[in-house]
Write an enzyme that holds these catalytic residues in place. Sequence first.
Site, PDB file in Angstrom:
ATOM      1  N   ASN A 169       0.863  -1.175   0.000  1.00  0.00           N
ATOM      2  CA  ASN A 169       0.000   0.000   0.000  1.00  0.00           C
ATOM      3  C   ASN A 169       0.903   1.230   0.000  1.00  0.00           C
ATOM      4  O   ASN A 169       1.420   1.622   1.037  1.00  0.00           O
ATOM      5  CB  ASN A 169      -0.900  -0.014   1.249  1.00  0.00           C
ATOM      6  CG  ASN A 169      -1.772   1.224   1.343  1.00  0.00           C
ATOM      7  OD1 ASN A 169      -1.877   1.993   0.383  1.00  0.00           O
ATOM      8  ND2 ASN A 169      -2.391   1.431   2.500  1.00  0.00           N
TER       9      ASN A 169
ATOM     10  N   LYS B  14       0.198   4.253  -0.423  1.00  0.00           N
ATOM     11  CA  LYS B  14      -0.458   5.472   0.088  1.00  0.00           C
ATOM     12  C   LYS B  14      -0.125   6.650  -0.847  1.00  0.00           C
ATOM     13  O   LYS B  14       0.052   6.434  -2.038  1.00  0.00           O
ATOM     14  CB  LYS B  14      -0.042   5.732   1.532  1.00  0.00           C
ATOM     15  CG  LYS B  14      -0.245   4.491   2.419  1.00  0.00           C
ATOM     16  CD  LYS B  14      -0.190   4.775   3.878  1.00  0.00           C
ATOM     17  CE  LYS B  14      -0.428   3.477   4.650  1.00  0.00           C
ATOM     18  NZ  LYS B  14      -0.454   3.657   6.083  1.00  0.00           N
TER      19      LYS B  14
ATOM     20  N   GLU C 104      -7.339   5.196   7.313  1.00  0.00           N
ATOM     21  CA  GLU C 104      -7.099   6.609   6.960  1.00  0.00           C
ATOM     22  C   GLU C 104      -8.291   7.182   6.191  1.00  0.00           C
ATOM     23  O   GLU C 104      -8.622   8.360   6.338  1.00  0.00           O
ATOM     24  CB  GLU C 104      -5.786   6.721   6.160  1.00  0.00           C
ATOM     25  CG  GLU C 104      -4.583   6.473   7.069  1.00  0.00           C
ATOM     26  CD  GLU C 104      -3.372   5.853   6.385  1.00  0.00           C
ATOM     27  OE1 GLU C 104      -3.286   5.871   5.144  1.00  0.00           O
ATOM     28  OE2 GLU C 104      -2.491   5.343   7.119  1.00  0.00           O
TER      29      GLU C 104
ATOM     30  N   GLU D 267      -6.084  -4.296  10.402  1.00  0.00           N
ATOM     31  CA  GLU D 267      -5.003  -3.348  10.667  1.00  0.00           C
ATOM     32  C   GLU D 267      -5.313  -2.564  11.933  1.00  0.00           C
ATOM     33  O   GLU D 267      -6.068  -1.579  11.893  1.00  0.00           O
ATOM     34  CB  GLU D 267      -4.868  -2.365   9.504  1.00  0.00           C
ATOM     35  CG  GLU D 267      -4.559  -3.010   8.177  1.00  0.00           C
ATOM     36  CD  GLU D 267      -3.955  -2.019   7.190  1.00  0.00           C
ATOM     37  OE1 GLU D 267      -2.826  -2.238   6.780  1.00  0.00           O
ATOM     38  OE2 GLU D 267      -4.614  -1.020   6.869  1.00  0.00           O
TER      39      GLU D 267
ATOM     40  N   GLY E  54       2.010   2.619  10.796  1.00  0.00           N
ATOM     41  CA  GLY E  54       2.994   3.686  10.637  1.00  0.00           C
ATOM     42  C   GLY E  54       3.641   4.107  11.942  1.00  0.00           C
ATOM     43  O   GLY E  54       4.338   5.120  11.998  1.00  0.00           O
TER      44      GLY E  54
ATOM     45  N   SER F 101       2.823  -1.794  10.455  1.00  0.00           N
ATOM     46  CA  SER F 101       4.274  -1.889  10.686  1.00  0.00           C
ATOM     47  C   SER F 101       4.854  -3.270  10.377  1.00  0.00           C
ATOM     48  O   SER F 101       5.769  -3.723  11.069  1.00  0.00           O
ATOM     49  CB  SER F 101       4.615  -1.458  12.119  1.00  0.00           C
ATOM     50  OG  SER F 101       4.238  -0.109  12.332  1.00  0.00           O
TER      51      SER F 101
ATOM     52  N   GLY G 200       2.504  -0.920   4.335  1.00  0.00           N
ATOM     53  CA  GLY G 200       2.650   0.480   3.948  1.00  0.00           C
ATOM     54  C   GLY G 200       4.116   0.834   3.750  1.00  0.00           C
ATOM     55  O   GLY G 200       4.717   0.541   2.720  1.00  0.00           O
ATOM     56  N   GLY G 201       4.702   1.444   4.776  1.00  0.00           N
ATOM     57  CA  GLY G 201       6.074   1.968   4.703  1.00  0.00           C
ATOM     58  C   GLY G 201       7.083   1.028   4.057  1.00  0.00           C
ATOM     59  O   GLY G 201       7.844   1.446   3.164  1.00  0.00           O
TER      60      GLY G 201
HETATM   61  P1  PGA Z   1       2.401   0.557   7.664  1.00  0.00           P
HETATM   62  O1  PGA Z   1       0.979   0.802   6.974  1.00  0.00           O
HETATM   63  O2  PGA Z   1       2.938  -0.748   7.153  1.00  0.00           O
HETATM   64  O3  PGA Z   1       3.244   1.736   7.218  1.00  0.00           O
HETATM   65  O4  PGA Z   1       2.194   0.535   9.130  1.00  0.00           O
HETATM   66  C1  PGA Z   1       0.081  -0.263   6.774  1.00  0.00           C
HETATM   67  C2  PGA Z   1      -1.197   0.253   6.165  1.00  0.00           C
HETATM   68  O5  PGA Z   1      -1.696   1.300   6.607  1.00  0.00           O
HETATM   69  O6  PGA Z   1      -1.766  -0.346   5.224  1.00  0.00           O
END
Ligand code: PGA
Length: 254
Positions: free
Chosen positions: A9, A11, A99, A169, A175, A215, A236-237
Amino acid sequence: MRKQIAAANWKMNGTLQDARALLGGMAEKYVELKENQEVIVSVPFPYLMLASEVLSMFHHYHIAAQNCSQHESGAYTGEVSAAMVASCGASHVIIGHSERREYFKEDNDVLASKVKQALKNGLTPIFCCGEELKIREKGNQNEFVANQIKGGIFDLEADAFSELIIAYEPIWAIGTGKTATAEQAQEMHAFIRQTIAEKYGIDVAGQTSILYGGSVKAENAKEIFGKQDVDGGLVGGASLKADAFQEIINSLKV
Ligand code: PGA
């Protein structure tokens, strides 16, 4: 066996040039997937076509949008429809990311409409759920997540429901660098599967992929994905770096 999925993802990150470089890096690091494994790359709308051009040659790789409109078409300035997403080469769409729920006030009714739009246009929804820290601290996380699932996707017929991918999640882990422990993830995933089984039966529940997000990193993916009811992750990250994401892909169960 149900599918084990590594879903990126991105974002709202990166320019077109960055997207090209990241997709190129992914292509370079590509390792052939096993029959039960899938990779889904969720990119910003303007990069859907590029991503599908670069990655479509790879077996079991799919492209996703991160959102779509609840409306079919028409006078909705700035919106992007499920049909548009599908026509740009995507096969999946993330719906109900925390989000979107928090910053764009998407509630269960809106999300239920988005899920239907996605399915109608041949897209597989990746339906997200997850609780805030204060809900977990009160011990109400199961009830909260069950309500999100019931409100967003439990009005579907079993056939439609079995198209879905679920992503759990916990908001406190997104994040933040704080990951749920593998045990916490397993506990919630088993609860979600049980909730699905009560409504749609054990066959549908057993076939539904439930991803963990929050994360996920190269360092912790193997332990989390190793749990019985965790069928991969929404990342995400760590999906913004080709080598880290490839390690996460390599951590999927066979
Ligand atoms: P993250 O994000 O891996 O940066 O924590 C996951 C997500 O929001 O899909």
